[in-house]
Scaffold this motif. Structure first.
Motif, PDB file in Angstrom:
ATOM      1  N   ASP A  57      20.609  55.445  -2.665  1.00 29.60           N
ATOM      2  CA  ASP A  57      20.277  54.754  -3.908  1.00 29.60           C
ATOM      3  C   ASP A  57      19.555  55.720  -4.844  1.00 29.60           C
ATOM      4  OD1 ASP A  57      21.359  52.401  -2.983  1.00 29.60           O
ATOM      5  OD2 ASP A  57      19.477  51.686  -2.114  1.00 29.60           O
ATOM      6  N   ALA A  58      20.056  55.824  -6.069  1.00 34.02           N
ATOM      7  CA  ALA A  58      19.476  56.740  -7.050  1.00 34.02           C
ATOM      8  C   ALA A  58      18.850  55.940  -8.186  1.00 34.02           C
ATOM      9  CB  ALA A  58      20.542  57.681  -7.594  1.00 34.02           C
ATOM     10  N   ALA A  59      17.601  56.259  -8.516  1.00 29.23           N
ATOM     11  CA  ALA A  59      16.904  55.666  -9.660  1.00 29.23           C
ATOM     12  C   ALA A  59      16.981  56.664 -10.811  1.00 29.23           C
ATOM     13  CB  ALA A  59      15.454  55.346  -9.308  1.00 29.23           C
ATOM     14  N   GLN A  77      15.117  55.273 -24.265  1.00 32.40           N
ATOM     15  CA  GLN A  77      15.480  55.517 -22.881  1.00 32.40           C
ATOM     16  C   GLN A  77      15.566  54.200 -22.112  1.00 32.40           C
ATOM     17  OE1 GLN A  77      12.153  58.052 -21.630  1.00 32.40           O
ATOM     18  NE2 GLN A  77      11.441  56.395 -20.316  1.00 32.40           N
ATOM     19  N   GLN A  78      16.391  54.206 -21.068  1.00 33.20           N
ATOM     20  CA  GLN A  78      16.534  53.055 -20.177  1.00 33.20           C
ATOM     21  C   GLN A  78      16.690  53.564 -18.754  1.00 33.20           C
ATOM     22  OE1 GLN A  78      19.375  49.979 -21.075  1.00 33.20           O
ATOM     23  NE2 GLN A  78      18.974  50.042 -23.278  1.00 33.20           N
ATOM     24  N   SER A  79      16.129  52.818 -17.807  1.00 29.17           N
ATOM     25  CA  SER A  79      16.240  53.174 -16.394  1.00 29.17           C
ATOM     26  C   SER A  79      17.205  52.225 -15.706  1.00 29.17           C
ATOM     27  CB  SER A  79      14.865  53.103 -15.717  1.00 29.17           C
ATOM     28  OG  SER A  79      13.977  54.050 -16.295  1.00 29.17           O
ATOM     29  N   PHE A  80      17.893  52.729 -14.681  1.00 32.29           N
ATOM     30  CA  PHE A  80      18.840  51.916 -13.935  1.00 32.29           C
ATOM     31  C   PHE A  80      18.994  52.496 -12.537  1.00 32.29           C
ATOM     32  CE2 PHE A  80      21.143  55.229 -16.118  1.00 32.29           C
ATOM     33  CZ  PHE A  80      22.055  55.702 -15.182  1.00 32.29           C
ATOM     34  N   ASN A  81      19.554  51.681 -11.648  1.00 25.07           N
ATOM     35  CA  ASN A  81      19.785  52.098 -10.264  1.00 25.07           C
ATOM     36  C   ASN A  81      21.281  52.109  -9.978  1.00 25.07           C
ATOM     37  OD1 ASN A  81      16.993  52.237  -9.519  1.00 25.07           O
ATOM     38  ND2 ASN A  81      16.957  50.013  -9.464  1.00 25.07           N
ATOM     39  N   ILE A  82      21.703  53.024  -9.142  1.00 26.54           N
ATOM     40  CA  ILE A  82      23.098  53.097  -8.739  1.00 26.54           C
ATOM     41  C   ILE A  82      23.160  53.577  -7.293  1.00 26.54           C
ATOM     42  CG2 ILE A  82      23.386  55.445  -9.627  1.00 26.54           C
ATOM     43  CD1 ILE A  82      26.259  54.653 -10.369  1.00 26.54           C
ATOM     44  N   SER A  83      24.032  52.965  -6.515  1.00 26.89           N
ATOM     45  CA  SER A  83      24.179  53.316  -5.108  1.00 26.89           C
ATOM     46  C   SER A  83      25.317  54.314  -4.952  1.00 26.89           C
ATOM     47  CB  SER A  83      24.465  52.049  -4.284  1.00 26.89           C
ATOM     48  OG  SER A  83      24.702  52.378  -2.938  1.00 26.89           O
ATOM     49  N   ASP A  94      20.758  50.926 -27.172  1.00 28.12           N
ATOM     50  CA  ASP A  94      20.929  49.486 -26.995  1.00 28.12           C
ATOM     51  C   ASP A  94      21.304  49.106 -25.569  1.00 28.12           C
ATOM     52  OD1 ASP A  94      20.340  48.905 -29.644  1.00 28.12           O
ATOM     53  OD2 ASP A  94      22.406  49.200 -30.286  1.00 28.12           O
ATOM     54  N   SER A  95      22.208  49.851 -24.957  1.00 24.24           N
ATOM     55  CA  SER A  95      22.655  49.457 -23.621  1.00 24.24           C
ATOM     56  C   SER A  95      23.157  50.656 -22.841  1.00 24.24           C
ATOM     57  CB  SER A  95      23.767  48.402 -23.715  1.00 24.24           C
ATOM     58  OG  SER A  95      24.915  48.946 -24.343  1.00 24.24           O
ATOM     59  N   VAL A  96      22.978  50.561 -21.519  1.00 26.94           N
ATOM     60  CA  VAL A  96      23.535  51.530 -20.561  1.00 26.94           C
ATOM     61  C   VAL A  96      24.176  50.704 -19.451  1.00 26.94           C
ATOM     62  CG1 VAL A  96      23.055  53.398 -18.957  1.00 26.94           C
ATOM     63  CG2 VAL A  96      21.757  53.243 -21.088  1.00 26.94           C
ATOM     64  N   ASN A  97      25.508  50.734 -19.365  1.00 26.68           N
ATOM     65  CA  ASN A  97      26.241  49.880 -18.430  1.00 26.68           C
ATOM     66  C   ASN A  97      26.756  50.691 -17.251  1.00 26.68           C
ATOM     67  OD1 ASN A  97      25.969  47.540 -20.095  1.00 26.68           O
ATOM     68  ND2 ASN A  97      27.576  48.356 -21.408  1.00 26.68           N
ATOM     69  N   ALA A  98      25.845  51.070 -16.388  1.00 26.02           N
ATOM     70  CA  ALA A  98      26.230  51.845 -15.201  1.00 26.02           C
ATOM     71  C   ALA A  98      26.878  50.933 -14.168  1.00 26.02           C
ATOM     72  CB  ALA A  98      25.004  52.529 -14.606  1.00 26.02           C
ATOM     73  N   PRO A  99      27.853  51.429 -13.392  1.00 34.08           N
ATOM     74  CA  PRO A  99      28.447  50.609 -12.326  1.00 34.08           C
ATOM     75  C   PRO A  99      27.449  50.372 -11.206  1.00 34.08           C
ATOM     76  CG  PRO A  99      29.258  52.865 -12.203  1.00 34.08           C
ATOM     77  CD  PRO A  99      28.452  52.764 -13.472  1.00 34.08           C
ATOM     78  N   ALA A 100      27.761  49.392 -10.362  1.00 38.44           N
ATOM     79  CA  ALA A 100      26.853  49.064  -9.266  1.00 38.44           C
ATOM     80  C   ALA A 100      26.818  50.167  -8.215  1.00 38.44           C
ATOM     81  CB  ALA A 100      27.266  47.735  -8.625  1.00 38.44           C
ATOM     82  N   TYR A 101      27.943  50.892  -8.061  1.00 36.98           N
ATOM     83  CA  TYR A 101      27.979  51.957  -7.056  1.00 36.98           C
ATOM     84  C   TYR A 101      28.957  53.033  -7.506  1.00 36.98           C
ATOM     85  CZ  TYR A 101      32.663  51.042  -5.232  1.00 36.98           C
ATOM     86  OH  TYR A 101      34.014  50.936  -5.105  1.00 36.98           O
ATOM     87  N   PHE A 146      27.763  63.426 -11.948  1.00 38.04           N
ATOM     88  CA  PHE A 146      28.263  63.828 -10.638  1.00 38.04           C
ATOM     89  C   PHE A 146      27.115  63.745  -9.636  1.00 38.04           C
ATOM     90  CE2 PHE A 146      30.948  65.821 -13.749  1.00 38.04           C
ATOM     91  CZ  PHE A 146      32.231  65.695 -13.231  1.00 38.04           C
ATOM     92  N   PRO A 147      27.091  62.742  -8.769  1.00 38.06           N
ATOM     93  CA  PRO A 147      25.986  62.636  -7.797  1.00 38.06           C
ATOM     94  C   PRO A 147      26.043  63.763  -6.775  1.00 38.06           C
ATOM     95  CG  PRO A 147      27.687  61.003  -7.341  1.00 38.06           C
ATOM     96  CD  PRO A 147      28.062  61.646  -8.636  1.00 38.06           C
ATOM     97  N   ASN A 148      24.871  64.246  -6.414  1.00 36.42           N
ATOM     98  CA  ASN A 148      24.802  65.346  -5.442  1.00 36.42           C
ATOM     99  C   ASN A 148      24.169  64.926  -4.133  1.00 36.42           C
ATOM    100  OD1 ASN A 148      22.107  65.093  -6.163  1.00 36.42           O
ATOM    101  ND2 ASN A 148      22.141  66.896  -7.496  1.00 36.42           N
TER     102      ASN A 148
END
Length: 654
Positions: A197-199, A217-223, A130-137, A191-193
């Protein structure tokens, strides 16, 4: 005819094949079973809630959804001498005014609405992300918590996993269990490596008995950024917790730390990263993202009322974090009558200024909230994380706490001590203005290093610092910061913007003007006026409501102070149209009942046409005009008399 996105749900059987609701409707539009009605009436077919076609230049100025109320109102206003309405829809009303109100207007004019729910009465077997609430960064080197929600329409328990992919590379995975016909809300740690900007794509494996694989599945962007967080640690005695906390923050590559030590016998401490005095002015204190207050209070050789007033201001006005870490001297009790008294997340027991000493070791027991909170996460799996906390070395001393204050969130409680309010809360958070406050009621977190060195102790305080400083680093440039809420807005949200501006000398700006410009994805520009929040902290606030989906360009300028900031805010379109949902038979029934019509099941569709065919003609509208009481008629008579009088005068008869 409803042509919204939910009509693409495949749950109808035609010729031994499962077809979508929209396919069934297209069959009816081709076969025109209502053609027999055209011998006695004019039949108009209208579509509503049509989604934009592929490639259409639609800037998403309006939310895509199902607006049955507007469809009914439009038919009533645009059709003269309307006899009846046949509504073919799944009843998934999610936009506009209530269609029941529109049905009542039909009843006033004696126009019946016949409804036919198109679709199944029960949900299809399915798992839906239903939802993926990733932070902006997120900050490079930290764990980023990504909340998600999954709904199950399967009649069995599902043990599966969720994963985050960067392209084809799996970045993170977590095992989960979803209850039958239930819902799961959880977090996945990533854990970003790399910086930038990551898609990313969040995926749930498709089960064999699922009927809709497209919603897994859902796609999102995060800095991902590299930012230095500034931390100030204030204490009196160099107790063990202070020493290990200082070392942990000093060794953290993402933290720039300063200390102030008010030793009661030796005076202010000195050395690397030490300050000789507390930075009590606004311009000095506003540099810090997080402030730790240990076993220190108000008095000679310690903090002043002015210092505490500054601490309150930087927390409430500039979104800084405050960590309260009491000690055995009980100096925190002097803060209960200071300007920061209202910031405490707990009510302290003033009868025990030296705290509570135990002969046996006690532990911090996670609350239900604490088991899934980012601050207390040592493992991505909630159950393993709870076990880790139970295995951590305990403590023999804690502050005396009566209860948590209303609005606070209790993350952990004392494992053995209780009072009239329940288990004694020892790890508690609370929002304060635009900032956050954390109360840590024991000074023995350093003991978590036993046998594992810095594995848990360093990680805990690292998570605390980054969680508290998150909002201050949403968008920042030298001398100016911009925070906004909500962090992941959708169309129609009220966006609250807070700009913190420093003047050329580095002091909080006391005067504006501060203006902003917002450019929507379609290129429409809007000017924003920021108003001062007062109190001299350089805070200016404004708001706007995005009406399009996409990337908004935001620019904030303060020419008087020589500051400018450009940033981008991504606005999403709410996913109102969902596949696999059952028809909303109740709405369709109420529309028919209120209007004086009837509801027919899908297999009774032909009966609905027959019912329409035998409807009586609408009663003629009778409009009576009383000529003798109409002023127009009186005017006509007066005009005729004037003509008659003029004619006789012209003929010489008068």
């Amino acid at each position: 005819i409803d042509h919204s996105g939910s009509m693409e749900t495949k749950d109808l059987i035609s010729s031994n094949h499962v077809i979508a609701r929209a396919d069934w409707l297209r069959e009816q539009e081709t076969n025109r079973p209502w053609q027999r009605l055209e011998s006695t009436a004019r039949v108009t077919v209208r579509d509503f809630s049509t989604a934009p076609s592929v490639g259409q230049n639609n800037n998403a100025r309006s939310i895509i959804g199902t607006d049955i109320g507007s469809a009914l109102d439009g038919a009533l206003q645009q059709s003269r001498n309307l006899k009846a309405v046949l509504l073919l829809s799944d009843g998934d009303w999610n936009l506009g005014k209530s269609p029941i109100g529109g049905a009542s207007r039909y009843r006033e004019q004696s126009i019946p609405i016949f409804t036919v729910p198109v679709g199944r009465d029960t949900s299809l077997p399915d798992l839906a992300l239903d939802s993926v609430n990733a932070p902006a960064y997120g900050l490079f080197g930290e764990q980023i918590s990504i909340p998600f929600r999954i709904t199950s329409h399967l009649n069995r328990e599902v043990k599966t996993s969720v994963a985050i992919f960067n392209g084809n590379r799996e970045e993170s995975r977590k095992e989960i269990t979803i209850p039958p016909q239930g819902e799961l809300q959880d977090h996945l740690l990533w854990f970003p490596n790399a910086v930038g900007d990551a898609a990313l794509t969040f995926k749930v494996p498709v089960e064999q008995d699922e009927t809709i694989p497209d919603n897994n599945q859902q796609s999102f962007n995060i800095s991902v950024r590299v930012d230095k967080l500034r931390v100030l640690v204030v204490d009196s005695l160099p107790r063990w917790e202070y020493r290990y906390l200082r070392n942990a923050l000093a060794r953290d590559p993402g933290v720039d730390m300063n200390c102030v030590l008010f030793h009661p016998q030796l005076g202010p401490g000195g050395g690397r990263n030490y300050l000789s005095a507390f930075p009590g002015t606004k311009e000095l204190l506003s540099r810090y993202d997080v402030i730790f207050l240990g076993d220190v209070g108000v008095g000679k050789g310690e903090l002043t009322e002015k210092d505490l007033e500054s601490i309150r201001g930087v927390v409430e006005q500039q979104s800084s974090g405050l960590v309260l870490m009491p000690g055995r001297r009980g100096r925190e009790l002097t803060l209960l009558t200071s300007p920061i008294a209202d910031l405490f997340p707990v009510v302290l027991d003033t009868s025990k200024p030296e705290g509570v000493v135990l002969q046996n070791e006690a532990q911090l027991t996670l609350s239900t909230l604490g088991k899934r909170h980012l601050l207390t996460r040592f493992d991505a799996d909630e159950n393993r994380n709870d076990e880790l906390w139970k295995q951590l070395p305990g403590f023999y001393w804690s502050a005396a706490v009566e209860k948590s204050r209303p609005g606070s969130e209790v993350l952990a409680v004392h494992s053995s001590l209780r009072n009239a309010a329940g288990r004694m809360p020892l790890l508690v958070t609370r929002a304060a203005g635009s900032g956050k406050v954390l109360f840590m009621g024991t000074d023995s977190a350093w003991r978590w290093r036993r046998g594992v060195e810095d594995k848990f102790h360093y990680r805990f305080w690292s998570q605390v610092v980054r969680w508290m400083a998150h909002e201050r680093h949403l968008s920042a440039k030298e001398g100016i910061r911009l925070a906004y809420s909500p962090e992941k807005p959708v169309i129609g949200d009220s966006m609250f913007l807070q700009a913190t501006v420093l003047n050329a000398a580095g002091f909080p700006a006391e005067e504006g003007p501060v203006v902003g410009t917002v450019i929507s994805p379609s290129g429409r520009s809007e000017r924003l006026e920021f108003t001062s929040a007062g109190e001299g902290w350089g805070v200016f606030r404004s708001n706007f409501s995005p009406q399009e989906a996409g990337a908004y360009k935001v620019k904030v300028d303060s020419d008087r102070n020589g500051r400018s900031l450009d940033t981008q805010i991504l606005v999403a379109s709410p996913q109102l149209e969902k596949l696999g949902q059952p028809v909303n038979g109740q709405v369709m029934r109420e529309i028919a009942t209120v209007s004086g019509g009837a509801l027919f099941n899908l297999d009774q569709f032909q009966q609905a046409i027959d019912r329409l065919a035998i409807l009586p003609e609408p009663k003629p509208i009778e409009k009576r005009i009383r000529l003798w009481s109409d002023p127009i008629w009186g005017g006509v008579l007066l005009g005729l008399l004037v003509i008659y009088w003029i004619g006789r005068k012209a003929a010489g008869m008068i």
